[in-house]
Design a protein around this motif. Structure first.
Motif, PDB file in Angstrom:
ATOM      1  N   PRO A   1       0.825  -1.203   0.000  1.00 42.13           N
ATOM      2  CA  PRO A   1       0.000   0.000   0.000  1.00 42.13           C
ATOM      3  C   PRO A   1       0.863   1.259   0.000  1.00 42.13           C
ATOM      4  O   PRO A   1       1.949   1.295   0.579  1.00 42.13           O
ATOM      5  CB  PRO A   1      -0.806  -0.114   1.289  1.00 42.13           C
ATOM      6  N   GLU A   2       0.370   2.302  -0.650  1.00 40.00           N
ATOM      7  CA  GLU A   2       1.035   3.603  -0.621  1.00 40.00           C
ATOM      8  C   GLU A   2      -0.041   4.678  -0.585  1.00 40.00           C
ATOM      9  O   GLU A   2      -1.121   4.516  -1.163  1.00 40.00           O
ATOM     10  CB  GLU A   2       1.962   3.780  -1.829  1.00 40.00           C
ATOM     11  N   GLY A   3       0.250   5.729   0.128  1.00 39.50           N
ATOM     12  CA  GLY A   3      -0.712   6.806   0.259  1.00 39.50           C
ATOM     13  C   GLY A   3      -0.724   7.700  -0.972  1.00 39.50           C
ATOM     14  O   GLY A   3       0.318   7.994  -1.548  1.00 39.50           O
ATOM     15  N   ILE A   4      -1.901   8.103  -1.386  1.00 39.33           N
ATOM     16  CA  ILE A   4      -2.076   9.075  -2.457  1.00 39.33           C
ATOM     17  C   ILE A   4      -3.064  10.127  -1.944  1.00 39.33           C
ATOM     18  O   ILE A   4      -3.779   9.879  -0.969  1.00 39.33           O
ATOM     19  CB  ILE A   4      -2.594   8.427  -3.769  1.00 39.33           C
ATOM     20  N   PRO A   5      -3.114  11.288  -2.544  1.00 36.41           N
ATOM     21  CA  PRO A   5      -4.050  12.304  -2.062  1.00 36.41           C
ATOM     22  C   PRO A   5      -5.499  11.791  -2.126  1.00 36.41           C
ATOM     23  O   PRO A   5      -5.962  11.338  -3.167  1.00 36.41           O
ATOM     24  CB  PRO A   5      -3.849  13.482  -3.024  1.00 36.41           C
ATOM     25  N   GLY A   6      -6.182  11.823  -0.985  1.00 33.70           N
ATOM     26  CA  GLY A   6      -7.585  11.409  -0.912  1.00 33.70           C
ATOM     27  C   GLY A   6      -7.795   9.918  -0.788  1.00 33.70           C
ATOM     28  O   GLY A   6      -8.925   9.442  -0.927  1.00 33.70           O
ATOM     29  N   GLY A   7      -6.752   9.123  -0.546  1.00 35.41           N
ATOM     30  CA  GLY A   7      -6.962   7.692  -0.415  1.00 35.41           C
ATOM     31  C   GLY A   7      -5.680   6.900  -0.378  1.00 35.41           C
ATOM     32  O   GLY A   7      -4.700   7.317   0.220  1.00 35.41           O
ATOM     33  N   ALA A   8      -5.689   5.762  -1.063  1.00 37.61           N
ATOM     34  CA  ALA A   8      -4.531   4.879  -1.072  1.00 37.61           C
ATOM     35  C   ALA A   8      -4.492   4.105  -2.383  1.00 37.61           C
ATOM     36  O   ALA A   8      -5.523   3.852  -3.002  1.00 37.61           O
ATOM     37  CB  ALA A   8      -4.595   3.903   0.099  1.00 37.61           C
ATOM     38  N   ARG A   9      -3.286   3.744  -2.807  1.00 38.91           N
ATOM     39  CA  ARG A   9      -3.084   2.869  -3.959  1.00 38.91           C
ATOM     40  C   ARG A   9      -2.425   1.614  -3.433  1.00 38.91           C
ATOM     41  O   ARG A   9      -1.417   1.669  -2.745  1.00 38.91           O
ATOM     42  CB  ARG A   9      -2.203   3.527  -5.009  1.00 38.91           C
ATOM     43  N   VAL A  10      -3.019   0.476  -3.758  1.00 44.66           N
ATOM     44  CA  VAL A  10      -2.507  -0.793  -3.266  1.00 44.66           C
ATOM     45  C   VAL A  10      -2.136  -1.648  -4.467  1.00 44.66           C
ATOM     46  O   VAL A  10      -2.941  -1.841  -5.382  1.00 44.66           O
ATOM     47  CB  VAL A  10      -3.564  -1.512  -2.396  1.00 44.66           C
ATOM     48  N   THR A  11      -0.916  -2.181  -4.431  1.00 45.88           N
ATOM     49  CA  THR A  11      -0.445  -3.059  -5.493  1.00 45.88           C
ATOM     50  C   THR A  11      -0.389  -4.479  -4.959  1.00 45.88           C
ATOM     51  O   THR A  11       0.172  -4.735  -3.889  1.00 45.88           O
ATOM     52  CB  THR A  11       0.964  -2.632  -5.966  1.00 45.88           C
TER      53      THR A  11
END
Length: 164
Positions: free
Chosen positions: A108-118
């Motif tokens: 998981p990595e944080g992005i503006p307004g949420g998260a992106r999970v690979t």
């Protein structure tokens, strides 16, 4: 046991009038009136007693079948379970904790307004169960999903962006 009979003057008078009327009829008229009275009593019995009882019985049997069907459906559904506790925290932590609970390796990595999970490599069913778990236990909603098939059957890789 004592039976007390009381004389009713109105009833006595009616019986005397009926006896006088009946006595004035011919034999043929008495047979016709008796036959008509018997037929009338049979019609009242059939349509006033038997038919309503049959209708009530049919309705009761229908209700019993309905309730037995509902009972079978309720028993087949099983017991109600309590809802899973809501996950709290940052979107990255929520997604990571849900993945750990299903033994799913994610990044998981944080992005503006949420998260992106690979997800590098996972069973397709586990990936879908993870997404369903997040939808049920958190406020995270998948905004974008990219799923790629891996060479092995049933295996996928995915990138999921969550808004939360």
């Amino acid at each position: 046991m004592r039976i007390i009979l009381t004389r009713l003057p109105a009833l006595d008078a009616a019986l005397i009038r009926f006896d006088a009327w009946w006595g004035g009829l011919s034999r043929r008229e008495r047979i016709l009136i008796a036959t008509m009275s018997t037929l009338l009593a049979a019609v009242v019995l059939v349509f006033g007693v038997i038919k309503p009882l049959q209708s009530a019985r049919a309705a009761a049997i229908s209700d019993i079948r309905t309730y037995e069907t509902l009972n079978a459906r309720i028993l087949a559904a099983g017991t109600l379970t309590r809802a899973a506790p809501r996950r709290q925290g940052a979107p990255v932590k929520i997604a990571g904790d849900a993945a750990v609970a299903l033994r799913l390796a994610v990044t998981p990595e944080g992005i503006p307004g949420g998260a992106r999970v690979t997800v590098a490599d996972a069973n397709y069913d586990t990936l879908i169960a993870w997404l369903a778990d997040l939808a049920a236990t958190s406020d995270l909603r998948a905004r974008r999903i990219s799923i790629q098939r891996r060479p092995q059957p049933g295996r996928v890789s995915a990138v999921v962006e969550f808004a939360g």
